[in-house]
Design a protein around this motif. Structure first.
Motif, mmCIF file in Angstrom:
data_model
loop_
_atom_site.group_PDB
_atom_site.id
_atom_site.type_symbol
_atom_site.label_atom_id
_atom_site.label_comp_id
_atom_site.label_asym_id
_atom_site.label_seq_id
_atom_site.Cartn_x
_atom_site.Cartn_y
_atom_site.Cartn_z
ATOM 1 N N VAL A 153 -12.477 -7.797 8.204
ATOM 2 C CA VAL A 153 -13.223 -6.543 8.366
ATOM 3 C C VAL A 153 -14.104 -6.578 9.609
ATOM 4 O O VAL A 153 -14.147 -5.619 10.390
ATOM 5 N N TRP A 300 -11.878 1.184 4.720
ATOM 6 C CA TRP A 300 -11.013 0.332 3.887
ATOM 7 C C TRP A 300 -11.886 -0.630 3.077
ATOM 8 O O TRP A 300 -11.711 -0.776 1.858
ATOM 9 N N ALA A 301 -12.835 -1.303 3.745
ATOM 10 C CA ALA A 301 -13.691 -2.265 3.057
ATOM 11 C C ALA A 301 -14.545 -1.586 1.992
ATOM 12 O O ALA A 301 -14.721 -2.113 0.889
ATOM 13 N N SER A 304 -12.428 -0.607 -0.964
ATOM 14 C CA SER A 304 -12.067 -1.811 -1.705
ATOM 15 C C SER A 304 -13.213 -2.263 -2.603
ATOM 16 O O SER A 304 -13.006 -2.665 -3.757
ATOM 17 N N GLY A 359 -7.699 0.924 0.877
ATOM 18 C CA GLY A 359 -8.758 0.130 0.280
ATOM 19 C C GLY A 359 -8.816 0.258 -1.231
ATOM 20 O O GLY A 359 -9.134 -0.708 -1.933
#
Length: 446
Positions: A153, A300-301, A304, A359
């Motif tokens: 990331v 995305w992080a 997630s 994510g």
């Protein structure tokens, strides 16, 4: 008087016994991740300088395809001889591939360098996982894998801007050559831990049939640009490397692995062209266009983390379906934005939605796979998930290259053509995600 025994200090990743290894492994992952984001940022410039737009998509597909060969070879080699030799060779291949790319006189040579990078990168990933199991106690292993995720990331935050600056100040070649220094420095930190690893006492023979199919699949992906029917060979090889029924979306585990492959195919097909289209269509600089990669890394992080915190409140099946739906929404929006030519922030916003879908749904494919596996097939299924991931993206990118060239010859918009392709693949992913529910449900995994 009662004497209380001293409480042993809690073992941490940065304890003296593990600090150098932890930092070195983190740096290796970060180096690979930085190289990936940096190359995406500068590749439109590279293709223009080397007069190789026709091989643009293949420059992304090549390392993904050859990476599968590296994964299979490194896994078998590590089981037989331990991870030291495979990791050493992997690092040498990856670094040599960077040098080949950085000194490439033509796009064909650069693609060859990317093949070497993929072989090394795929083997490196497997080797690092083996080292984690041998060096770190079980209590620290989750933290190690969390650091790997962070290592992927963080480069998205500064990688695109740094790559654009290096390309502007020193030339695009130093984006590749400079990464060699990072790899060598990280390897020096890991080396002390590797010297103390004893080779395994035994291991299963190398799976020659599996290796052969991996080589066939990689070669077919590389040949797809000149032999479109090679796609049939890729699918045939893939069918030998994943559980039966994966290519037809059979309900349960095969659909889970199929969902993983299709999500990767749709997303990375879009990612390869996001910076390219922003520069070509809207005239943005590489640094500004690279902001899309930064934004999607953060998104995305974040997504997630959201799915992780929701835990069992959202089932694996629901997470995969919602993630696939967001991915389809993002890719469809991307295609529409490229076709209608609105302001460029809308293009980035669509791409970011796709990242949110990845994510949210992508991590649950791993969880669902493990829940559907037992001691007899956990290794095969884990490998199949990674292979579907890499080969799915590689195949989509190779087909995108063919579609891009065909659209140009027909005087059609090539960017619309490849984004529509990504949307079709995302739609297939949503259909397969709808079949991931397993009769009897999934086991709860710890």
């Amino acid at each position: 008087m009662t004497v209380t025994a001293p409480i042993p200090p809690r073992t941490r990743l940065l304890s003296p016994a593990y600090a150098a290894t932890t930092i070195g492994m983190f740096a290796l992952c970060a180096s690979v991740a930085f190289e990936a984001t940096a190359v995406t940022t500068v590749m439109p410039t590279v293709a223009d300088r080397l007069d190789g737009v026709g091989l643009y998509a293949l420059s992304f597909a090549a390392p993904l395809a050859s990476g599968v060969v590296g994964m299979v070879a490194s896994g078998a080699w590590s089981d037989r001889r331990g991870p030291v030799a495979p990791l050493t060779v992997a690092l040498a291949l990856f670094a040599f591939g960077l040098v080949v790319c950085g000194t490439a006189p033509s796009m064909e040579v650069l693609v060859a360098g990317r093949v070497l990078q993929g072989l090394g990168g795929g083997a490196l990933t497997v080797g690092l996982y083996v080292v984690v199991g041998l060096v770190f106690p079980a209590t620290l292993q989750p933290a190690v894998f969390a650091s790997f995720a962070a290592a992927w990331v963080l480069p998205s935050l500064f990688g695109p801007a740094l790559a654009a600056y290096v390309a502007h100040a020193l030339g695009w070649r130093w984006v590749f050559l400079g990464a060699v220094v990072l790899v060598v420095a990280a390897a020096a930190l890991v080396a002390p831990a590797l010297r103390h690893l004893a080779p395994p006492t035994g291991g299963a023979p190398a799976p020659r049939g599996r290796m052969a199919w991996a080589v066939v699949a990689a070669a077919a992906v590389l040949a797809l640009g000149s032999v479109p029917l090679a796609v049939v060979v890729v699918l045939l090889a893939l069918s030998r490397l994943v559980p039966a029924g994966t290519l037809t979306g059979r309900r349960g585990l095969p659909a889970v692995i199929g969902t993983r492959g299709l999500m990767s195919a749709a997303f990375f097909c879009s990612e390869a062209y996001i910076v390219f289209v922003l520069q070509e269509r809207w005239g943005l600089s590489p640094g500004t266009a690279g902001l899309a990669l930064t934004a999607v890394g953060v998104t995305w992080a974040t997504a997630s983390q959201v799915q992780s915190r929701l835990g069992e409140r959202v089932s694996d099946v629901a997470a995969m379906r919602w993630g696939s739906a967001l991915l389809l929404l993002g890719t469809a929006g991307f295609a529409l934005a490229v076709w209608s030519h609105p302001v460029w922030p809308l293009v980035m916003a669509s791409y970011v939605v796709s990242g949110a879908g990845m994510g949210f749904g992508y991590p649950r494919t791993s969880v669902a796979m493990l829940a559907a596996s037992d001691d007899a097939d956990r290794g095969f299924n884990s490998s199949a998930l990674s292979i579907a991931d890499s080969l799915g993206a590689a195949l989509a990118l190779a087909v995108a290259g063919v579609v891009f060239a065909a659209a140009e010859r027909a005087d059609a918009d090539p960017f619309v053509a490849v984004t529509v392709l990504a949307t079709v693949v995302a739609a297939l992913g949503l259909l397969v995600a709808a079949r991931t529910e397993r009769p009897g449900g999934y086991r709860t995994t710890s």
